[in-house]
Design a protein around this motif. Structure first.
Motif, mmCIF file in Angstrom:
data_model
loop_
_atom_site.group_PDB
_atom_site.id
_atom_site.type_symbol
_atom_site.label_atom_id
_atom_site.label_comp_id
_atom_site.label_asym_id
_atom_site.label_seq_id
_atom_site.Cartn_x
_atom_site.Cartn_y
_atom_site.Cartn_z
ATOM 1 N N VAL A 193 0.842 -1.203 0.000
ATOM 2 C CA VAL A 193 0.000 0.000 0.000
ATOM 3 C C VAL A 193 0.873 1.247 0.000
ATOM 4 N N THR A 194 1.973 1.203 0.746
ATOM 5 C CA THR A 194 2.899 2.339 0.751
ATOM 6 C C THR A 194 3.436 2.620 -0.641
ATOM 7 N N TYR A 195 3.752 1.569 -1.391
ATOM 8 C CA TYR A 195 4.203 1.769 -2.774
ATOM 9 C C TYR A 195 3.163 2.568 -3.569
ATOM 10 N N ALA A 196 1.890 2.253 -3.352
ATOM 11 C CA ALA A 196 0.837 2.957 -4.094
ATOM 12 C C ALA A 196 0.667 4.389 -3.594
ATOM 13 N N VAL A 197 0.705 4.579 -2.274
ATOM 14 C CA VAL A 197 0.561 5.930 -1.721
ATOM 15 C C VAL A 197 1.669 6.842 -2.238
ATOM 16 N N LEU A 198 2.871 6.293 -2.357
ATOM 17 C CA LEU A 198 4.027 7.061 -2.836
ATOM 18 C C LEU A 198 4.294 6.806 -4.322
ATOM 19 N N GLY A 199 3.286 6.307 -5.009
ATOM 20 C CA GLY A 199 3.472 5.923 -6.400
ATOM 21 C C GLY A 199 3.979 7.020 -7.311
ATOM 22 N N GLU A 200 3.467 8.227 -7.117
ATOM 23 C CA GLU A 200 3.907 9.355 -7.947
ATOM 24 C C GLU A 200 5.252 9.891 -7.471
ATOM 25 N N SER A 201 5.341 10.227 -6.169
ATOM 26 C CA SER A 201 6.532 10.901 -5.670
ATOM 27 C C SER A 201 7.770 10.019 -5.715
ATOM 28 N N MET A 202 7.600 8.723 -5.524
ATOM 29 C CA MET A 202 8.744 7.813 -5.492
ATOM 30 C C MET A 202 8.855 6.971 -6.756
ATOM 31 N N ARG A 203 8.005 7.233 -7.727
ATOM 32 C CA ARG A 203 8.058 6.600 -9.051
ATOM 33 C C ARG A 203 7.753 5.107 -9.045
ATOM 34 N N TYR A 204 7.032 4.634 -8.040
ATOM 35 C CA TYR A 204 6.701 3.212 -8.016
ATOM 36 C C TYR A 204 5.775 2.818 -9.168
ATOM 37 N N TRP A 205 4.946 3.759 -9.628
ATOM 38 C CA TRP A 205 4.070 3.437 -10.760
ATOM 39 C C TRP A 205 4.871 3.144 -12.024
ATOM 40 N N GLN A 206 6.095 3.614 -12.095
ATOM 41 C CA GLN A 206 6.866 3.473 -13.335
ATOM 42 C C GLN A 206 7.429 2.070 -13.545
ATOM 43 N N ARG A 228 13.044 0.870 -16.863
ATOM 44 C CA ARG A 228 13.487 0.652 -15.481
ATOM 45 C C ARG A 228 14.935 1.082 -15.266
ATOM 46 N N ALA A 229 15.567 1.608 -16.308
ATOM 47 C CA ALA A 229 17.009 1.880 -16.246
ATOM 48 C C ALA A 229 17.378 2.888 -15.166
ATOM 49 N N ASP A 230 16.548 3.907 -14.938
ATOM 50 C CA ASP A 230 16.905 4.927 -13.957
ATOM 51 C C ASP A 230 16.104 4.792 -12.660
ATOM 52 N N LEU A 231 15.491 3.626 -12.459
ATOM 53 C CA LEU A 231 14.770 3.358 -11.219
ATOM 54 C C LEU A 231 15.704 2.630 -10.247
ATOM 55 N N PRO A 232 15.430 2.676 -8.938
ATOM 56 C CA PRO A 232 16.353 2.081 -7.959
ATOM 57 C C PRO A 232 16.699 0.633 -8.285
ATOM 58 N N SER A 233 17.980 0.344 -8.381
ATOM 59 C CA SER A 233 18.434 -0.952 -8.882
ATOM 60 C C SER A 233 18.042 -2.143 -8.016
ATOM 61 N N PRO A 234 17.928 -2.022 -6.658
ATOM 62 C CA PRO A 234 17.554 -3.223 -5.897
ATOM 63 C C PRO A 234 16.223 -3.835 -6.320
ATOM 64 N N TYR A 235 15.327 -3.021 -6.878
ATOM 65 C CA TYR A 235 14.025 -3.521 -7.293
ATOM 66 C C TYR A 235 14.082 -4.260 -8.634
#
Length: 355
Positions: free
Chosen positions: A46-59, A126-133
């Motif tokens: 749920v946190t991923y969704a709440v922060l989906g825009e600001s933390m780019r989880y939707w991407q 996904r190239a510029d998204l956090p690598s651990p994911y």
């Protein structure tokens, strides 16, 4: 092309959901098709969704391939998948991997850095998204994997890595010479997994939690004392390190006023360096920083072996009381999502959905 499906939530109303029928696309050279098998749903998702825009989880998992427009988002989940088809050397059909997955039946990845431990998805988006994911661990090359612990790995592993690195950093710094370590959100998986690892290292472990979670938090047996947030001023005025996993400004203010210069460390804990409670804290714990240090100290194999040993100790403890609730298919996923979103899940319960 085989039929599949995708679960999505409205970005402006996480309680509104849809299930889109899709088809799996043909693979280009250098790709692989993962069939998603088992995933978990926790407050972390749920946190991923709440922060989906600001933390780019939707991407991570765009909705366009499923015919969904930008009003919809795919909340990422953790779990296991199997390689259903592959045009990538070294990625074999039937291989089972653990990683970051969409709430969907299938995922197309572009494996890179393939070795015995698994691969990374090097898809351009996904190239510029956090690598651990972007890492997919092969079960055959994972020191922490045991087939009978898959549910525990699904529910706890992403958070346990943060807990493992947090506890390691604290011990690495001689516990900041504190006599007490205070953890907020003490009933959360990240907090109590860290507390389990910090037992016996000297400082008293004190958990802060909401009144409704006191009994559960006490039952874990990893804290020397459990207080509600409004009891924070009952703490002994001894050198204290505060590990903030809740981000509640009022708790931080109360501790600073009560402890004064006895508050020797004030650390915001999170998976990224942009967490909401970072600005007000004295410092931020960022797990990948400690991970890079330990890879230099121990090498990748040494880090993996220590992580696996810590995980095994924790899994024995948590496996004794965790209540796993099983769901099936997209409807089971939607039911679990709504229950977690609405806060109706006991901290003793973990939701696992099989596709």
């Amino acid at each position: 092309m085989p039929a599949s499906w995708t679960f999505a939530v409205a970005r402006d109303d996480l309680g509104r959901t849809t299930i889109a029928e899709t088809t799996t696309p043909p693979l280009a050279d250098g790709e692989a098709l993962l069939r998603v098998d088992r995933v978990g749903l926790t407050a972390n998702n749920v946190t991923y969704a709440v922060l989906g825009e600001s933390m780019r989880y939707w991407q991570f998992f765009p909705g366009e391939p499923a015919g969904l427009d930008s009003r919809w988002g795919l909340p990422p989940v953790w779990g296991f998948a199997e390689v259903a088809a592959s045009t990538t050397p070294g990625v074999e059909v039937g291989q089972r991997v653990y990683g970051y997955l969409p709430p969907a039946g299938h995922l197309v990845v572009r494996p890179g850095r393939v070795d015995a431990t698994g691969f990374r998805d090097t898809a351009p988006h996904r190239a510029d998204l956090p690598s651990p994911y972007n890492v997919y661990r092969a079960t055959t090359g994972d020191d922490a994997y045991r087939a009978d612990q898959e549910d525990l790995l699904i529910l706890f592993r992403p958070l346990f890595f943060t807990s493992f690195m947090l506890a390691d950093q604290i011990v690495d710094h001689d516990c900041y010479r504190a006599e007490a370590l205070v953890l907020s959100s003490a009933s959360s998986k990240t907090a109590y997994a860290a507390a389990f690892q910090l037992r016996g290292h000297g400082p008293r472990l004190i958990g802060l939690t909401s009144p409704g979670n006191v009994a559960f938090t006490e039952s874990l047996g990893c804290y020397d004392r459990v207080l509600t947030y409004d009891q924070a001023t009952d703490l002994d005025r001894v050198p204290t390190a505060y590990l903030d996993l809740s981000g509640a400004p009022a708790t931080r203010a109360a501790l600073r006023e009560h402890l004064g210069d006895r508050l020797v460390r004030d650390i915001a804990v999170g998976l990224t360096n942009q967490i909401p409670n970072a600005a007000a804290a004295g410092e931020v714990f960022f797990a990948p920083v400690q991970m890079r240090k330990r890879r230099q100290d121990w090498g990748r194999d040494g880090l993996d072996q220590r992580f696996a040993a810590a995980w095994e100790r924790f899994a024995v403890e948590v496996g004794a009381w965790l209540d796993v609730r099983d769901g099936t298919g997209p409807d089971g996923l939607r039911q679990a999502w709504l229950e977690v979103l609405e806060g109706r899940t006991s901290p003793r319960v973990g939701h696992i959905v099989t596709f």
